[in-house]
Write a protein that holds these residues in place. Structure first.
Motif, PDB file in Angstrom:
ATOM      1  N   LEU A  96     -22.788  22.432  43.390  1.00  0.00           N
ATOM      2  CA  LEU A  96     -22.983  22.677  41.898  1.00  0.00           C
ATOM      3  C   LEU A  96     -22.403  23.992  41.538  1.00  0.00           C
ATOM      4  N   ALA A  97     -21.685  24.229  40.369  1.00  0.00           N
ATOM      5  CA  ALA A  97     -21.037  25.383  39.938  1.00  0.00           C
ATOM      6  C   ALA A  97     -20.971  25.781  38.559  1.00  0.00           C
ATOM      7  N   VAL A  98     -20.730  26.931  38.261  1.00  0.00           N
ATOM      8  CA  VAL A  98     -20.662  27.250  36.716  1.00  0.00           C
ATOM      9  C   VAL A  98     -19.165  27.412  36.268  1.00  0.00           C
ATOM     10  N   ALA A  99     -18.539  26.664  35.505  1.00  0.00           N
ATOM     11  CA  ALA A  99     -17.174  26.850  35.015  1.00  0.00           C
ATOM     12  C   ALA A  99     -17.046  27.208  33.730  1.00  0.00           C
ATOM     13  N   GLY A 100     -15.912  27.342  33.383  1.00  0.00           N
ATOM     14  CA  GLY A 100     -15.317  27.576  31.878  1.00  0.00           C
ATOM     15  C   GLY A 100     -14.077  27.556  31.663  1.00  0.00           C
ATOM     16  N   ASP A 108     -22.959  37.015  23.981  1.00  0.00           N
ATOM     17  CA  ASP A 108     -24.075  37.675  24.136  1.00  0.00           C
ATOM     18  C   ASP A 108     -25.501  37.307  23.852  1.00  0.00           C
ATOM     19  N   VAL A 109     -25.504  36.476  22.774  1.00  0.00           N
ATOM     20  CA  VAL A 109     -26.452  36.267  22.337  1.00  0.00           C
ATOM     21  C   VAL A 109     -26.589  34.586  22.599  1.00  0.00           C
ATOM     22  N   ALA A 110     -27.578  34.023  23.197  1.00  0.00           N
ATOM     23  CA  ALA A 110     -27.661  32.761  23.388  1.00  0.00           C
ATOM     24  C   ALA A 110     -26.339  31.817  23.835  1.00  0.00           C
ATOM     25  N   PRO A 111     -25.737  32.195  24.682  1.00  0.00           N
ATOM     26  CA  PRO A 111     -24.825  31.492  25.298  1.00  0.00           C
ATOM     27  C   PRO A 111     -25.133  30.111  25.535  1.00  0.00           C
ATOM     28  N   LYS A 112     -24.170  29.037  25.487  1.00  0.00           N
ATOM     29  CA  LYS A 112     -24.533  27.541  25.370  1.00  0.00           C
ATOM     30  C   LYS A 112     -23.983  27.275  26.847  1.00  0.00           C
ATOM     31  N   ILE A 113     -25.043  26.535  27.478  1.00  0.00           N
ATOM     32  CA  ILE A 113     -24.524  25.845  28.764  1.00  0.00           C
ATOM     33  C   ILE A 113     -24.732  24.374  28.630  1.00  0.00           C
ATOM     34  N   ALA A 114     -23.464  24.009  28.861  1.00  0.00           N
ATOM     35  CA  ALA A 114     -23.674  22.208  28.822  1.00  0.00           C
ATOM     36  C   ALA A 114     -23.768  21.726  30.384  1.00  0.00           C
ATOM     37  N   ARG A 152     -20.231  27.790  28.820  1.00  0.00           N
ATOM     38  CA  ARG A 152     -20.004  27.440  30.019  1.00  0.00           C
ATOM     39  C   ARG A 152     -20.721  26.008  30.553  1.00  0.00           C
ATOM     40  N   ILE A 153     -20.116  25.586  31.772  1.00  0.00           N
ATOM     41  CA  ILE A 153     -20.904  24.374  32.075  1.00  0.00           C
ATOM     42  C   ILE A 153     -21.424  24.513  33.513  1.00  0.00           C
ATOM     43  N   VAL A 154     -22.454  23.816  33.946  1.00  0.00           N
ATOM     44  CA  VAL A 154     -23.147  23.777  35.046  1.00  0.00           C
ATOM     45  C   VAL A 154     -22.951  22.218  35.764  1.00  0.00           C
ATOM     46  N   GLU A 172     -19.094  30.631  39.233  1.00  0.00           N
ATOM     47  CA  GLU A 172     -20.108  31.146  40.050  1.00  0.00           C
ATOM     48  C   GLU A 172     -20.373  29.656  40.855  1.00  0.00           C
ATOM     49  N   ARG A 173     -20.815  29.756  42.328  1.00  0.00           N
ATOM     50  CA  ARG A 173     -21.139  28.673  43.071  1.00  0.00           C
ATOM     51  C   ARG A 173     -22.605  28.875  43.101  1.00  0.00           C
TER      52      ARG A 173
END
Ligand code: PRP
Length: 209
Positions: A96-100, A108-114, A152-154, A172-173
């Protein structure tokens, strides 16, 4: 001897899981997944296979309608289940990783992660001390940053092809994933010999690192 019901995940893990069972000496038909049938009895092995969505395998096992199942560690981490995780099958390795999108900063404020994994993603960012807004999707997660739905996505990375072909990069991994053999606790009590035999046979063919 009673029938052992095995919940198998349809899709990418299936072939690896079926191959491992065959390697362990189980005579399961090679075309198990080819038909549209969802329940397949293999009377020669005293087994019944049910073909489930990967995310649902642990539900069938927890509810006791399957004695055992094969589930990705991702599924086990995402939803706490009252099942025993008895063996790392070391198949279907991914992480599982964070990608974008490359060269982008998170808002800075409330970034969205799908993500398909809201619990894993929430705890990951909580540990990082970052407040994020999780957007739960059910698939094609890589679309989200491309069309501006998320920063970003996870998501799962296996070969890395989906990220690459969509112009995304890994930042990030989070955690390595393999498939696990899971067992319903009551089944383990009632069918301990049958289950132990299966666990031992599978353990003997799991690839050691
Ligand atoms: C998974 C995952 C990625 C892709 C990664 O999706 O969510 O999209 O596989 O594999 P790769 O690194 O080898 O390209 P899956 O194909 O299971 O379908 P989904 O989009 O419906 O989640």
């Amino acid at each position: 001897m009673s029938v052992l019901t095995v919940a198998m995940p349809k899709g990418r893990i299936f072939q690896d899981a079926a191959a491992l069972m065959v390697k362990a000496g189980y005579q399961i038909p090679p075309d198990l997944e080819d038909s549209r049938k969802l329940i397949i009895d293999v009377s020669a092995e005293n087994m019944r296979f049910i073909l489930a969505k990967p995310m649902d395998v642990a539900t069938y096992v927890e509810q006791g309608v399957a004695d055992i199942g094969i589930a990705g560690k991702d599924v086990m981490l995402e939803e706490e289940r009252d099942v025993y995780e008895v063996l790392d099958l070391k198949i279907s390795e991914c992480y599982l990783a964070v990608a974008g999108l490359p060269g982008t900063e998170m808002k800075d404020v409330a970034p969205k992660i799908a993500t398909k994994y809201p619990n894993i993603a929430s705890s990951y960012y909580r540990e990082q001390g970052e407040q994020v807004e999780i957007i739960k999707l059910n698939g094609s997660i890589e679309l989200a940053p491309l069309i501006g739905l998320s920063d970003r996505i996870v998501d799962i990375v296996s070969t890395g092809r989906t990220l690459k072909e969509n112009g995304l990069v890994e930042f990030e991994r989070i955690v390595d994933i393999t498939s696990r053999l899971i067992v319903n606790p009551v089944s383990y009590r009632l069918k301990d010999q049958q289950i132990d035999l299966l666990v031992n046979r599978l353990a003997s063919v799991v690839e050691e690192d």
